[in-house]
Design a protein around this motif. Sequence first.
Motif: not given
Length: 701
Positions: A568-572, A629-634, A652-665, A691-695
């Motif tokens: 994950v990298l921003t254009f800058s 923000v660009y990310a490696l998709w494949e 959908k949101n610019y920051r998430v919690r770890k338990n939210m990521v685990l639940s979705r996975l 306690g929050m995670w950002y790209l």
Amino acid sequence: MASGDDDDPIIQEFDVYLAKSLAEKLYLFQYPVRPSTMTYNDATHLSAKIKPKQQKVELEVAMDTMSPNYCRSKGEQIALNVDGTSCDESNLYSVKMMDKQTLTSIQATTDTSRYAVAVIRKGEIHLTPLQGILQMRPSFTYLDKADTKHREREAANEAGDSSQDEAEDDVKQITVRFSRPESEQARQRRVQSYEFLQKKQAEEPWVHLHYHGIKDGRSEHERQYLFCQSMGTTESTELVKTPSEYLAMLMPPVTEEKVVKPTGPSNVLSMAQLRTLPLGDQVKTLMKNVKVMPFANLMGLLAPGTDSTSVLRCIQQVAMLVQGNWVVKSDVLYPKTSCSPHSGVPAEVLCRGRDFVMWRFTQERSMMRKEVAAVIKLPPEDVKDFLEQMAVPRVNRGWEFLLPSDRDFVKKHPDVAQRQHMLWLGIQAKLEKVFGFSKEDFAPKKDSQADPVHVSGEQRLKSARDGARDNQASLQRDLDTRRKGSAPKASAGATATTNAAASSSPVCVKQEPLSDSEEPMDTSDALPNGSLNGYPGSPAGSDPQNGHAAPGPELQDFVRSTFRRHYVLTFSEVKRHLNLHLASLPPGHCPFGAVPDRALQDTILLSQCRQIPVPFPPQIKMASGEQKVYALWESGETFDRYRQILFELFMKNYRVRKNMVLSRLTQELGDNVTKSDVDRLLKDCCTTQGGMWYLKGTMQS
């Protein structure tokens, strides 16, 4: 005089003796915050200690907790704040109550040579010099300890709250710095600093003492040493002086201090001091201070009537000719025994690097700092120091030589210019051997391709309309011919033929955005990702009218490898990595050429990456390059699906919690998702704070 003596008769005479038994151990204690009627003689002294070199004393005195003037609740509260609820030997107050106080000394005066203690006995005065005069005051270090305890409890509570949300070990980058050699002035400032004095005071160990009361037998024994122990054996020479010696002690002769004037100029020079020096020293001093100067200005600073031939002879010993101007030599600024004030690099290496910068300015007016740093391999502080001495920064042009070329001097003194040219040829040969380059590496490259012609959107639209208008007559004839040939067919078929004929020669007008910063971000789910927000199915061709060519394989390989490392990298950040890669290449080797932002964005989308439309809230102010923000998709790995699910959450949101990521996975991939998989995913693509995670690249500091 006789009448005066009768009015003031001598009542008694005393013999004066000098006692030396306690001369280096006798201290006078003063208690300025207590009246003379409230002494500590009857108080219980718990401990005593001293630092002899600093003349620092600490006494621990017990407090009367049974006194009606003592507040037990306050004493218990202070003990609780200092020691907490634990019971161990390190507690300051063992009885859970403030039952003692500490008295700390400060020096009342540093010069005690005029102070002594006198004892009178049987018509004799015995004097003992004082070692120190100390004022004892209550110490409040227990308040500092209570404050430290309070901060530790607050930190523990905050750590407990954050650990309920996250328990992650952050990997921190460590910057290694090498200390440069310390100058004499810097050493003197460091020695006189408060931090250094505190450190030196803390290094002296405490000497623990035994306290004896005023009526104790040991005290009575020690007080006997206040009397002179050798009264009849030797004569005290310190108190026996001749009248002339006594008068000299009362009124010492005045000594005149000789003020030594500096023989050489300092950094701040007056013209009067400068002109007292020899001509060679004048020229050398001026060039060391100014560093770059035209010959006409140098003659203006020297005394009127100075011979220009002599000045030319002197200037060639301390300076080199660069674009008709004189630049001080490197070995004059950096003598052999010196080193860099920034990095500690020896003078020989500094001179080679600075000579390379001077030689480059003999070839061209401006240069880029990264090109210089790539060749001489010196720290950036030293490279910047070289350039600031003889150049100024210009926008989009790097560093330009400080002064305009002085062609008049070259025409007026061709012999000097030719001699300097030969010197530069010798320096160039030496630099080529040391740094391994050739003069052709820095020659301006000629582009074999013609410059692209930029055509605006309005011009392209007008050209397309004119072409359609010219072809309208021929298209109408073709349509009539086809209608006659297909007359028996149904009208529906004719309509289809008409549509087919009309579609056989379409008019396509390509519109271009106003700027890269105004390019809209695709957030629509209806469009296929390959059309705008992903990598197209077929590579985009060149656009000769606008000068945008298809990205080369070298640039695609660089972008693909960069995203496989960072995910994950921003254009800058992509642009920063590209600039670092270009700076690390050998001089003259640039496989990409100038890469515009649009071409770089197209290359990213062609490298199996996608732009992640992170919905930043309006109160967060970010640069346009950081919002993309660009990310490696494949990448062909089984872990691609994990990253794709994470990226969909960040759409959908610019920051998430770890338990939210685990639940979705778990919801998408089943129960096979482990905690180590989630940790790896977040470590590869995100950063955490509070306690929050950002790209990566999207967290606000």
